[in-house]
Design a protein around this motif. Structure first.
Motif, PDB file in Angstrom:
ATOM      1  N   SER A  11       0.843  -1.195   0.000  1.00  0.00           N
ATOM      2  CA  SER A  11       0.000   0.000   0.000  1.00  0.00           C
ATOM      3  C   SER A  11       0.879   1.247   0.000  1.00  0.00           C
ATOM      4  N   GLY A  12       0.250   2.413   0.118  1.00  0.00           N
ATOM      5  CA  GLY A  12       0.952   3.656  -0.170  1.00  0.00           C
ATOM      6  C   GLY A  12       1.802   4.256   0.925  1.00  0.00           C
ATOM      7  N   ALA A  13       1.992   3.582   2.046  1.00  0.00           N
ATOM      8  CA  ALA A  13       2.847   4.125   3.102  1.00  0.00           C
ATOM      9  C   ALA A  13       4.306   4.125   2.670  1.00  0.00           C
ATOM     10  N   PRO A  87       4.456  -2.117   2.883  1.00  0.00           N
ATOM     11  CA  PRO A  87       3.991  -1.577   4.159  1.00  0.00           C
ATOM     12  C   PRO A  87       2.474  -1.398   4.141  1.00  0.00           C
ATOM     13  N   CYS A  88       1.926  -1.101   5.311  1.00  0.00           N
ATOM     14  CA  CYS A  88       0.483  -0.890   5.433  1.00  0.00           C
ATOM     15  C   CYS A  88       0.224   0.564   5.815  1.00  0.00           C
ATOM     16  N   SER A  89      -0.460   1.290   4.938  1.00  0.00           N
ATOM     17  CA  SER A  89      -0.804   2.682   5.217  1.00  0.00           C
ATOM     18  C   SER A  89      -1.951   2.750   6.221  1.00  0.00           C
ATOM     19  N   MET A  90      -2.140   3.911   6.797  1.00  0.00           N
ATOM     20  CA  MET A  90      -3.233   4.087   7.753  1.00  0.00           C
ATOM     21  C   MET A  90      -4.593   4.025   7.052  1.00  0.00           C
ATOM     22  N   ARG A  91      -4.655   4.419   5.796  1.00  0.00           N
ATOM     23  CA  ARG A  91      -5.908   4.282   5.060  1.00  0.00           C
ATOM     24  C   ARG A  91      -6.252   2.815   4.848  1.00  0.00           C
ATOM     25  N   THR A  92      -5.259   2.039   4.434  1.00  0.00           N
ATOM     26  CA  THR A  92      -5.496   0.604   4.241  1.00  0.00           C
ATOM     27  C   THR A  92      -5.861  -0.059   5.559  1.00  0.00           C
ATOM     28  N   LEU A  93      -5.174   0.315   6.625  1.00  0.00           N
ATOM     29  CA  LEU A  93      -5.505  -0.199   7.957  1.00  0.00           C
ATOM     30  C   LEU A  93      -6.958   0.095   8.304  1.00  0.00           C
ATOM     31  N   ALA A 123       2.406  -1.858   9.667  1.00  0.00           N
ATOM     32  CA  ALA A 123       1.886  -0.490   9.738  1.00  0.00           C
ATOM     33  C   ALA A 123       3.028   0.522   9.802  1.00  0.00           C
ATOM     34  N   ARG A 124       2.943   1.560   8.955  1.00  0.00           N
ATOM     35  CA  ARG A 124       3.996   2.560   8.867  1.00  0.00           C
ATOM     36  C   ARG A 124       3.409   3.948   9.070  1.00  0.00           C
ATOM     37  N   GLU A 125       3.554   4.440  10.298  1.00  0.00           N
ATOM     38  CA  GLU A 125       3.123   5.803  10.605  1.00  0.00           C
ATOM     39  C   GLU A 125       3.642   6.165  11.979  1.00  0.00           C
ATOM     40  N   THR A 126       3.930   7.432  12.166  1.00  0.00           N
ATOM     41  CA  THR A 126       4.300   7.951  13.477  1.00  0.00           C
ATOM     42  C   THR A 126       4.254   9.476  13.427  1.00  0.00           C
ATOM     43  N   PRO A 127       3.787  10.124  14.471  1.00  0.00           N
ATOM     44  CA  PRO A 127       3.091   9.582  15.636  1.00  0.00           C
ATOM     45  C   PRO A 127       1.736   8.993  15.229  1.00  0.00           C
TER      46      PRO A 127
END
Length: 209
Positions: A11-13, A87-93, A123-127
């Motif tokens: 996904s797009g992360a 990776p897994c974007s927050m939208r996909t999550l 999952a790839r995001e922070t914070p």
């Protein structure tokens, strides 16, 4: 089914290389891979790597368009080990957590959960916002596994490739597959090419994954 199979979603992360390297490791393990790449991931690929779409799809056993919800992997009758979104974007999550995806990545993940197979989201995001955390909780409650690609510094990685390999090695551990890329705590092998972690008097908790 003669070969074991796994679904791979990209996904797009940030972190497109995780999906690419996962395909390479699955090929080395003789696992048949079924790849789906989201439209946003194609943008990430262009920004982060020199790969072209044809280069990446050539690494997979089978490639499915992100809008092809009639693909075999969209059915529960498709037998496989499970699925990794790397990776897994927050939208996909969010789509997976709520079961509202109209694309193939979300549909394949939904199928993986309903068939009680292993689903791993890198999952790839922070914070993280409260929405992100609640979506991670929802996926976990449904049986999915949230596995952010967190470096293991006790492995003393020498470069980015070793950090990527270690994270993917730990993900493949969740499927009972040993890619030989994860440095094991206090085990003699050092597949990442680094020295074994030394005892310095610190507790194991200070070094644990």
């Amino acid at each position: 089914m003669n070969r074991q199979r796994m679904v791979v979603g990209i996904s797009g992360a940030s972190g497109f290389i995780y999906g690419v390297r996962l395909l390479q490791l699955l090929a080395e393990l003789d696992i048949e891979s079924h790849l789906v790449i989201s439209r946003a991931a194609l943008l990430t690929m262009a920004h982060e790597t020199d790969y072209k779409l044809a280069d990446v799809t050539a690494l997979a056993s089978h490639y499915h368009r992100a809008d092809d919800v009639a693909a075999g992997i969209a059915s529960g009758s498709f037998r496989c080990l499970g699925m990794v979104v790397a990776p897994c974007s927050m939208r996909t999550l969010a789509e997976i957590a709520t079961g509202t995806s109209s694309g193939l990545i979300g549909r394949a993940a939904d199928v993986t959960l309903k068939e009680r197979r292993t689903l791993v989201l890198m999952a790839r995001e922070t914070p993280l916002t409260l929405a992100h955390l609640r979506n991670m909780t929802a996926v976990t409650e449904m049986g999915g596994i949230i596995a952010p690609p967190v470096p293991a510094f006790y492995a003393r990685p020498q470069d980015l490739a070793q950090m990527v390999d270690h994270s993917l090695g730990r993900v493949l551990d969740l499927f009972g597959l040993d890619a030989g890329t994860a440095t094991r705590w206090r085990e003699p092998t050092t597949p990442c090419g680094s020295e074994p972690a030394r005892e310095r008097g610190e507790s194991v908790a200070n070094f644990a994954d």
